[in-house]
Enzyme design. Structure first.
Site: not given
Length: 269
Positions: A119, A142, A144, A214
């Site tokens: 990413e 980032h 989850h 996501h």
């Protein structure tokens, strides 16, 4: 070659923060297998030794051009590397990269030729925005978070600001510490330039960008602050889900109560 951290305590301290947060992400269940990514702008900690190091990789295309990043240094979690391993051995599961003068390529400069997160385009685009805005932010995360991702599977929550207002209303700290709220990025292919561009647009308006089905992206002055943004939102989601599991829909704070909170903390509308 010795680790770049041995004679650079400032850089070692920044990477230790990354390792600590990586452990939190794993413990919370937000980083399954190799899930999630962290990048931190470590240009301020780049000493003469780091700047003088020859690259240990060929120039690698970013996939976009980021004019504010020329000559900047970033510590990045490695692609296919696990957060639990990053927590224990950060320099074996991440690397320091330098952005080329053309602003479209990067080189790995320390310690091992570990390819950065898949990413990376999204992360570097976030850093580009942070530098361009002059907000002083240095970290991008980032991850989850289970409950927040689950909420994006419910179409009504994807409408503009519906989820923000719901999460704000669950506990005062969320309104205070995530004052611009949670923006929704409709589903796009992971690792794509399109996802990076949509994330940047979202973060111009919100504290945290929620990638539909996501995960989330958060930014902050350091990696602790970026983590805290996600943590307070996740707590609100847990409160909402706990109430629903007990058989009722939580009423949340009223508009009047949230207005009082906004005035007391001088928060944006």
């Amino acid at each position: 070659m010795n680790s770049i951290l041995e004679n650079n305590p400032a850089l070692a301290a920044e990477i230790e923060k990354v390792a600590e947060v990586a452990g939190y992400l794993w413990q919370k269940g937000w980083a399954e297998r190799n899930g999630g990514n962290i990048t931190v702008n470590v240009t301020d900690q780049a000493d003469e030794e780091l700047r003088g190091r020859a690259p240990i990789s060929e120039p690698i295309a970013i996939g976009t051009t980021l004019p504010h990043l020329a000559g900047r240094y970033f510590f990045c979690k490695g692609t296919n590397k696990r957060m639990r391993d990053l927590a224990r051995r950060p320099m074996e599961n991440g690397s320091v990269i330098r952005i080329a003068d053309d602003c479209a390529h990067y080189e790995i400069v320390a310690d091992n030729p570990v390819m950065p997160t898949s990413e990376l385009a999204s992360h570097l685009a976030m850093h580009e925005q942070m530098i361009a805005s002059g907000n002083g932010y240095k970290a991008a995360l980032h991850t989850h978070p289970i409950e927040l991702v689950a909420m994006t599977h419910h179409a009504p929550f994807l409408k503009k600001d519906v989820l923000t207002r719901l999460l704000w209303s669950m506990i005062p700290e969320t309104r205070a510490f995530c004052p611009k709220g949670l923006g929704i990025v409709p589903y796009r292919m992971p690792s794509s330039v399109e996802l990076a561009e949509a994330t940047i647009r979202c973060l111009e308006e919100y504290d945290v960008a929620m990638w539909e089905k996501h995960g989330v992206c958060a930014v902050g002055p350091d990696i602790f602050e970026a983590f805290d943004q996600v943590d307070v939102l996740s707590k609100s989601a847990l409160i909402y889900i706990a109430a629903r599991n007990m058989g009722f829909v939580p009423e949340g704070m009223s508009a009047e109560q949230m207005g009082e909170l906004r005035e007391a903390f001088n928060l944006p509308k």
